[in-house]
Design a protein around this motif. Structure first.
Motif, PDB file in Angstrom:
ATOM      1  N   ASP A  57      13.757  33.126  45.164  1.00  0.00           N
ATOM      2  CA  ASP A  57      13.628  34.223  44.195  1.00  0.00           C
ATOM      3  C   ASP A  57      13.316  35.558  44.891  1.00  0.00           C
ATOM      4  N   LYS A  58      13.906  35.758  46.069  1.00  0.00           N
ATOM      5  CA  LYS A  58      13.686  36.988  46.844  1.00  0.00           C
ATOM      6  C   LYS A  58      14.998  37.678  47.204  1.00  0.00           C
ATOM      7  N   ALA A  59      16.081  37.259  46.603  1.00  0.00           N
ATOM      8  CA  ALA A  59      17.388  37.800  46.991  1.00  0.00           C
ATOM      9  C   ALA A  59      17.518  39.273  46.616  1.00  0.00           C
ATOM     10  N   PRO A  60      18.076  40.082  47.511  1.00  0.00           N
ATOM     11  CA  PRO A  60      18.277  41.505  47.220  1.00  0.00           C
ATOM     12  C   PRO A  60      19.524  41.726  46.359  1.00  0.00           C
ATOM     13  N   LYS A  61      19.588  42.886  45.737  1.00  0.00           N
ATOM     14  CA  LYS A  61      20.767  43.269  44.962  1.00  0.00           C
ATOM     15  C   LYS A  61      21.943  43.475  45.922  1.00  0.00           C
ATOM     16  N   LEU A  62      23.137  43.471  45.355  1.00  0.00           N
ATOM     17  CA  LEU A  62      24.321  43.538  46.213  1.00  0.00           C
ATOM     18  C   LEU A  62      25.454  44.318  45.555  1.00  0.00           C
ATOM     19  N   TYR A  63      26.479  44.582  46.351  1.00  0.00           N
ATOM     20  CA  TYR A  63      27.686  45.274  45.884  1.00  0.00           C
ATOM     21  C   TYR A  63      28.859  44.305  45.966  1.00  0.00           C
ATOM     22  N   LEU A  64      29.384  43.924  44.817  1.00  0.00           N
ATOM     23  CA  LEU A  64      30.476  42.953  44.774  1.00  0.00           C
ATOM     24  C   LEU A  64      31.741  43.451  45.475  1.00  0.00           C
ATOM     25  N   GLN A  65      32.055  44.730  45.272  1.00  0.00           N
ATOM     26  CA  GLN A  65      33.300  45.267  45.816  1.00  0.00           C
ATOM     27  C   GLN A  65      33.287  45.365  47.344  1.00  0.00           C
ATOM     28  N   ALA A  66      32.091  45.303  47.919  1.00  0.00           N
ATOM     29  CA  ALA A  66      31.970  45.365  49.379  1.00  0.00           C
ATOM     30  C   ALA A  66      31.558  44.022  49.970  1.00  0.00           C
ATOM     31  N   THR A  67      31.542  42.985  49.135  1.00  0.00           N
ATOM     32  CA  THR A  67      31.169  41.641  49.588  1.00  0.00           C
ATOM     33  C   THR A  67      32.430  40.807  49.812  1.00  0.00           C
ATOM     34  N   HIS A  68      32.553  40.266  51.002  1.00  0.00           N
ATOM     35  CA  HIS A  68      33.763  39.537  51.411  1.00  0.00           C
ATOM     36  C   HIS A  68      33.923  38.237  50.622  1.00  0.00           C
ATOM     37  N   GLU A  69      35.178  37.870  50.368  1.00  0.00           N
ATOM     38  CA  GLU A  69      35.478  36.674  49.580  1.00  0.00           C
ATOM     39  C   GLU A  69      34.954  35.383  50.211  1.00  0.00           C
ATOM     40  N   LYS A  70      34.756  35.359  51.526  1.00  0.00           N
ATOM     41  CA  LYS A  70      34.230  34.164  52.179  1.00  0.00           C
ATOM     42  C   LYS A  70      32.836  33.800  51.672  1.00  0.00           C
ATOM     43  N   THR A  71      32.170  34.763  51.056  1.00  0.00           N
ATOM     44  CA  THR A  71      30.847  34.521  50.491  1.00  0.00           C
ATOM     45  C   THR A  71      30.901  33.417  49.446  1.00  0.00           C
ATOM     46  N   LEU A  72      32.021  33.294  48.774  1.00  0.00           N
ATOM     47  CA  LEU A  72      32.162  32.301  47.707  1.00  0.00           C
ATOM     48  C   LEU A  72      32.111  30.873  48.233  1.00  0.00           C
ATOM     49  N   ASP A  73      32.181  30.703  49.545  1.00  0.00           N
ATOM     50  CA  ASP A  73      31.999  29.376  50.133  1.00  0.00           C
ATOM     51  C   ASP A  73      30.533  28.960  50.097  1.00  0.00           C
ATOM     52  N   TYR A  74      29.652  29.939  49.845  1.00  0.00           N
ATOM     53  CA  TYR A  74      28.213  29.675  49.885  1.00  0.00           C
ATOM     54  C   TYR A  74      27.511  29.937  48.551  1.00  0.00           C
ATOM     55  N   VAL A  75      28.014  30.912  47.805  1.00  0.00           N
ATOM     56  CA  VAL A  75      27.359  31.314  46.561  1.00  0.00           C
ATOM     57  C   VAL A  75      28.394  31.480  45.448  1.00  0.00           C
ATOM     58  N   PHE A  98      30.348  32.863  42.176  1.00  0.00           N
ATOM     59  CA  PHE A  98      30.539  34.243  41.738  1.00  0.00           C
ATOM     60  C   PHE A  98      29.573  34.645  40.630  1.00  0.00           C
ATOM     61  N   HIS A  99      29.316  33.756  39.668  1.00  0.00           N
ATOM     62  CA  HIS A  99      28.472  34.145  38.535  1.00  0.00           C
ATOM     63  C   HIS A  99      27.047  34.485  38.969  1.00  0.00           C
ATOM     64  N   ILE A 100      26.602  33.871  40.064  1.00  0.00           N
ATOM     65  CA  ILE A 100      25.269  34.204  40.586  1.00  0.00           C
ATOM     66  C   ILE A 100      25.311  35.566  41.282  1.00  0.00           C
ATOM     67  N   LEU A 101      26.338  35.796  42.057  1.00  0.00           N
ATOM     68  CA  LEU A 101      26.479  37.095  42.716  1.00  0.00           C
ATOM     69  C   LEU A 101      26.526  38.214  41.683  1.00  0.00           C
ATOM     70  N   ARG A 102      27.232  37.993  40.600  1.00  0.00           N
ATOM     71  CA  ARG A 102      27.381  39.014  39.561  1.00  0.00           C
ATOM     72  C   ARG A 102      26.036  39.388  38.941  1.00  0.00           C
ATOM     73  N   GLU A 103      25.141  38.426  38.831  1.00  0.00           N
ATOM     74  CA  GLU A 103      23.811  38.695  38.269  1.00  0.00           C
ATOM     75  C   GLU A 103      23.042  39.724  39.092  1.00  0.00           C
ATOM     76  N   TYR A 104      23.347  39.778  40.390  1.00  0.00           N
ATOM     77  CA  TYR A 104      22.613  40.668  41.299  1.00  0.00           C
ATOM     78  C   TYR A 104      23.397  41.933  41.651  1.00  0.00           C
ATOM     79  N   ALA A 105      24.517  42.117  41.008  1.00  0.00           N
ATOM     80  CA  ALA A 105      25.413  43.220  41.376  1.00  0.00           C
ATOM     81  C   ALA A 105      24.889  44.586  40.932  1.00  0.00           C
ATOM     82  N   LEU A 106      24.886  45.528  41.861  1.00  0.00           N
ATOM     83  CA  LEU A 106      24.549  46.918  41.552  1.00  0.00           C
ATOM     84  C   LEU A 106      25.770  47.661  41.016  1.00  0.00           C
ATOM     85  N   ASP A 107      26.937  47.125  41.290  1.00  0.00           N
ATOM     86  CA  ASP A 107      28.191  47.742  40.839  1.00  0.00           C
ATOM     87  C   ASP A 107      28.869  46.867  39.776  1.00  0.00           C
TER      88      ASP A 107
END
Length: 201
Positions: free
Chosen positions: A150-168, A170-179
């Motif tokens: 529960d310490k994950a920082p906010k992020l920018y989806l448009q600048a996050t590489h698609e390889k990230t989806l091998d680990y996290v 998308f719906h979780i990434l979207r929750e933390y999206a600043l964009d």
């Protein structure tokens, strides 16, 4: 006639032998390819190892990867494994520095507590040391680790590489999206284009 029959039989046996040999070779090659697939080669659209200065990668939305940060606090240092400002990745990037985040003091303290000190500069790696508010390409597994705590920082989806989806996911990434708003608009536009393409096909 007897000699012709013998010659015919010998020729037939030779042909059968050749067919069996070819069948065995094909079967062996298929089996070998399943056990030992050939090394993966990045496509031209994703070969950052070949051209790290001009990446043309894809983000988690399926659109072109946007720059994350090309000049951290006016240090002249860009983020990313290749220090080109993009969260690009390739075969050399074993850590997958693919998530564009905006760090906070809380996250930096947590990161240091689990053995990943991101606050201390390391000039030998062109690393300026991060402070609250800095934007940086974080390792995907480190982000997932912080998320579990529960310490994950906010992020920018448009600048996050698609390889990230091998680990996290998308719906979780979207929750933390600043964009999130811009990302949703980009997704809507992409889906509309796909629908138009389907109609044409």
């Amino acid at each position: 006639l007897f000699l012709i029959s013998i010659a015919y039989t010998a020729a037939l046996l030779l042909v059968l032998s050749l067919v069996e040999t070819a069948a065995f070779t094909i079967s062996r090659d298929r089996f070998t390819s399943r056990r030992h697939p050939p090394p993966l080669k990045l496509s031209n659209d994703d070969d950052e190892d070949a051209a790290p200065a001009t990446p043309s990668s894809t983000n988690v939305l399926g659109t072109s990867l946007s720059p994350c940060c090309t000049n951290v606090r006016d240090t002249g240092i860009g983020t990313g494994f290749y220090r080109n400002g993009f969260c690009s990745t390739g075969e050399q990037d074993l850590g997958r520095h693919t998530i564009c985040v905006q760090v906070t003091d809380e996250f930096l303290k947590y990161s240091a507590s689990v053995g990943n000190d991101l606050s201390t500069p390391a000039p030998q790696y062109s690393f300026p040391g991060l402070k609250d508010g800095d934007i940086w390409c974080l390792c995907a597994q480190r982000w997932a680790q912080a998320y579990m705590a529960d310490k994950a920082p906010k992020l920018y989806l448009q600048a996050t590489h698609e390889k990230t989806l091998d680990y996290v996911p998308f719906h979780i990434l979207r929750e933390y999206a600043l964009d999130k708003t811009e990302a949703d608009e980009a997704l809507d536009d992409l889906n509309k284009k796909r629908e138009r393409l389907k109609k044409l096909l």
